[in-house]
Design an enzyme around this catalytic site. Structure first.
Site, PDB file in Angstrom:
ATOM      1  N   PHE A 130     -46.363 -79.793 -28.675  1.00  0.00           N
ATOM      2  CA  PHE A 130     -47.160 -79.580 -29.879  1.00  0.00           C
ATOM      3  C   PHE A 130     -48.157 -80.734 -30.041  1.00  0.00           C
ATOM      4  CE2 PHE A 130     -48.006 -79.407 -34.453  1.00  0.00           C
ATOM      5  CZ  PHE A 130     -48.310 -78.061 -34.576  1.00  0.00           C
ATOM      6  N   ASP A 207     -38.186 -83.107 -30.434  1.00  0.00           N
ATOM      7  CA  ASP A 207     -38.820 -82.425 -31.552  1.00  0.00           C
ATOM      8  C   ASP A 207     -38.045 -81.121 -31.772  1.00  0.00           C
ATOM      9  OD1 ASP A 207     -40.415 -80.737 -33.120  1.00  0.00           O
ATOM     10  OD2 ASP A 207     -42.288 -81.591 -32.380  1.00  0.00           O
ATOM     11  N   TYR A 232     -39.736 -76.464 -43.047  1.00  0.00           N
ATOM     12  CA  TYR A 232     -40.443 -75.340 -43.674  1.00  0.00           C
ATOM     13  C   TYR A 232     -40.471 -74.083 -42.823  1.00  0.00           C
ATOM     14  CZ  TYR A 232     -44.228 -77.637 -41.018  1.00  0.00           C
ATOM     15  OH  TYR A 232     -44.978 -78.250 -40.037  1.00  0.00           O
ATOM     16  N   LYS A 233     -39.860 -74.128 -41.643  1.00  0.00           N
ATOM     17  CA  LYS A 233     -39.801 -72.926 -40.809  1.00  0.00           C
ATOM     18  C   LYS A 233     -38.503 -72.179 -41.102  1.00  0.00           C
ATOM     19  CE  LYS A 233     -42.489 -75.278 -37.187  1.00  0.00           C
ATOM     20  NZ  LYS A 233     -43.794 -74.686 -37.461  1.00  0.00           N
ATOM     21  N   ARG A 381     -47.617 -64.804 -31.665  1.00  0.00           N
ATOM     22  CA  ARG A 381     -46.205 -65.203 -31.714  1.00  0.00           C
ATOM     23  C   ARG A 381     -45.475 -64.291 -32.695  1.00  0.00           C
ATOM     24  NH1 ARG A 381     -45.507 -71.566 -32.629  1.00  0.00           N
ATOM     25  NH2 ARG A 381     -46.362 -70.924 -34.645  1.00  0.00           N
TER      26      ARG A 381
END
Length: 410
Positions: A130, A207, A232-233, A381
């Site tokens: 990322f 990560d 937050y996912k 995605r």
């Protein structure tokens, strides 16, 4: 075949032991939202979250005011970190805190790791990690005069232990990779990569943004040194919710994070001269914790602890497996490729579909109440969240995508 797939979705929903959890989420009516397939980017809010936030504002913030710090808030970063460690990270108490953003915490831990190995001058990372991970390490390398060793990774796959073994050596201070690749969904073999890196004397950092709350994690068992992730996912903490940091117990007294703020001091309200770090994971804190932003995490950790991460993973594999079946049956004839692992042992919680010009499909998908995620180049995605997504919702979302492909076959 369409009728058979619809019947299969209904049967999977009927047999789903987590189906009742969906009722706990705030969900717009189907006319506004037919299929939300972006849980790997932003989770839905819980009804309990709305109640907790309202209660916090009215009773704790509004009622107790500054007394709230003495009545519990001061300990939230560590207490929530321990709860998160137990429910989702395989981490014993005292090693995890909730604080700051992912980017800030990556900087803190990576910089501390580099400083703790001053005789080693290289850091290993991969080209498809990322962006924030790569950018932060580039900045640290510039600050500390380090050399970055880049591993070329296939955007359709991810980091492999053999690739790590080829480049780590006695000069490697740190390796940093993602547990689940943000683009492809590749699930890395943390335990084996850790073994390879540790054999060379390097520290390991992971990560966990795309795996925490979706994939079982065993940080202690796998011998992970450092880890960072967002909430937050799959953890449904809300937009910009604070991240978390983990440091293996044996390293807590050795590593010294570089952003020395008052909340990480051994005696917060002493306010004396000179910085003396607190003991344990609290030393990872810097400024005042974002207490209001932590409230939603209480609700999701209640849910996750109740259902168990293994049950979440079992449904996740069924959901992504169903996505693969629909893609093969419906979308492949229109040139859509699956660029995620088909092997469930190497697949995280999302599936990426690729086709030239997919970016132009986003607006019509949204107009039809279907929300996937887009990642360049030309990748959609599909990220169903096991606690809030049904199999019928996946069916409806990919049905709309197929209908749009029929109108634009290329």
């Amino acid at each position: 075949m369409t009728d058979e797939l619809l019947a299969r979705a209904a049967a999977l929903d009927a047999a789903d032991p987590l189906a009742g959890q969906r009722e706990q989420f705030i969900t717009p009516p189907p006319a506004e939202l037919l299929s939300y397939l972006d849980g790997n980017s932003l989770g839905r809010p819980l009804e309990a979250t709305a109640r907790l936030v309202d209660e916090f504002i009215r009773e704790q913030w509004g009622g107790r005011l500054i007394r709230g710090w003495d009545e519990g808030w001061m300990d939230w970063p560590v207490l929530l970190g321990d709860r998160l460690g137990a429910a989702a990270l395989g981490a014993a108490a005292g090693q995890t805190v909730v604080a700051d953003s992912t980017t800030v915490l990556i900087y803190k831990l990576a910089r501390a790791a580099a400083d703790a190995r001053p005789d080693r001058r290289t850091v290993v990372l991969d080209t498809d990690n990322f962006p924030t991970d790569r950018y932060v390490l580039e900045g640290i390398a510039a600050e500390r005069g380090l050399r970055l060793v880049w591993i070329e990774t296939d955007p359709s796959a991810g980091i492999d232990p053999a690739q790590v073994a080829e480049v780590v050596d006695a000069d490697t201070a740190l390796v940093l990779f993602s547990h689940v690749a943000y683009r492809s969904g590749w699930l890395a073999d943390i335990a084996e990569i850790n073994r390879v890196a540790h054999a060379a004397g390097a520290l390991t950092m992971w990560d966990l943004c795309h795996s925490a709350g979706s994939v079982p994690i065993q940080l202690d068992e796998w011998g992970v040194d450092l880890a960072v992730g967002c909430t937050y996912k799959y953890l449904n903490g809300g937009p910009g919710a604070p991240a978390f940091a983990y440091v293996r117990r044996e390293l807590l007294g050795e590593l010294r994070q570089p952003i020395q703020g008052w909340m990480g001091h051994r005696a917060v309200f002493e306010m004396g001269p000179g910085y003396q770090p607190a003991e344990g994971a609290r030393a990872l804190l810097s400024g005042t914790p974002p207490i209001l932003a932590m409230v939603p995490l209480h609700a999701n950790l209640d849910m996750l602890a109740a259902v168990g991460i293994e049950a979440v993973r079992a449904k996740s594999l069924l959901l992504t497996g169903f996505v693969l079946d629909l893609a093969d049956e419906w979308l492949a004839p229109y040139g859509v490729e699956v660029t995620s692992p088909r092997d469930p042992s190497r697949r995280g919680g999302h599936v990426t579909l690729r086709r030239d010009g997919f970016k132009s499909f986003l607006t019509p998908l949204w107009d039809n109440g279907v929300i996937p995620d887009y990642r360049r180049p030309d990748g959609l995605r599909i990220g169903p969240a096991p606690l809030s997504t049904s199999f019928s919702e996946v069916y409806q979302g990919l049905r709309v995508l197929r209908e749009l492909l029929e109108k634009d076959p290329r």
